[in-house]
Design a protein around this motif. Sequence first.
Motif, short mmCIF file in Angstrom:
data_model
loop_
_atom_site.label_atom_id
_atom_site.label_comp_id
_atom_site.label_asym_id
_atom_site.label_seq_id
_atom_site.Cartn_x
_atom_site.Cartn_y
_atom_site.Cartn_z
N THR A 18 0.93 -1.22 0.13
CA THR A 18 -0.01 -0.08 0.16
C THR A 18 0.86 1.12 -0.04
OG1 THR A 18 -1.82 -1.13 1.21
CG2 THR A 18 -1.50 1.32 1.10
N THR A 20 0.53 5.64 -0.21
CA THR A 20 -0.24 6.79 0.11
C THR A 20 0.66 8.18 -0.66
OG1 THR A 20 -1.37 6.19 1.95
CG2 THR A 20 -1.14 8.50 1.69
N LYS A 78 -4.72 6.75 -1.32
CA LYS A 78 -4.03 5.74 -1.02
C LYS A 78 -4.50 4.44 -2.20
CE LYS A 78 -6.00 2.73 2.32
NZ LYS A 78 -6.38 2.39 3.57
#
Lengths: 113, 114
Positions: A18, A20, A78
Motif C-alpha cells: 500500500t 499513500t 491511497k
Amino acid sequence: AQTVTQSQPEMSVQEAETVTLSCTYDTSESNYYLFWYKQPPSRQMILVIRQEAYKQQNATENRFSVNFQKAAKSFSLKISDSQLGDTAMYFCAFWGTGNQFYFGTGTSLTVIP
Amino acid sequence: DVKVTQSSRYLVKRTGEKVFLECVQDMDHENMFWYRQDPGLGLRLIYFSYDVKMKEKGDIPEGYSVSREKKERFSLILESASTNQTSMYLCASSSLTGRDEKLFFGSGTQLSVL
C-alpha cells in the motif's frame, strides 16, 4: 488563484503493498471538487477518483481511496494492493467556482515487482 | 466512447515557424482547455474557452493564441515558435454546467522546436 501542492516528486512501492500520495491545496471557497488523475507512459490522462468537498464520506474506487481532510485542506490518495500497471505520474487537481482546474506538480510512482 | 482528439502526437518545428495544434471533442462540451506539461512543473493552463469565439487567458498565455470558431474545435497557435516552447501540450474539455463532470483529456502533442 488556488494552489495545489504535491510534495513528493517520486515514490516507489513494492507490488501488492500500500502507498499513500499526498496533496494539499489552498482555497477560500467552500464548495469545490478534488481529483486524482493518473498519467501512465502512454501519456493519456485518466481520472482515478473524484471527491466533492461538501461530502463528508471519503471517495473510494476499488483499490483507490482518498483521505479528505477539509479543515486541513488535505487530499491524499491511497493505493492498496499495488500493481505494476499503477506505475504512472499522479496529479492532484482542484476545481472550484470558476471554470479552471488547478493541478499539482505531480508524483511519479513506480511499482517494483 | 467519448473522445478528445489532438491532431498530432509528435511535432518537430523550427524556430520562428507558425505552429497550429488542433483539438476536437465529440462530447458537445462548452469548456475547452490548453495545458502545457513540463517535468517538475505539472500542468499549466495556457488558455481556455467556455463558448464559441470566447477565450480566457490562463497562467502562461505569452507567446500563444487560440481560436474557437466551432464548439467542437479549439486550436492553439504559436505565432513564432521558440525553443522554450518545446513541451508536451494537452487539450481537455469539460461540461460547463455539470459539476459532477470531469476533465477529459486528449493524448497530448509532444512539440519540439529546433
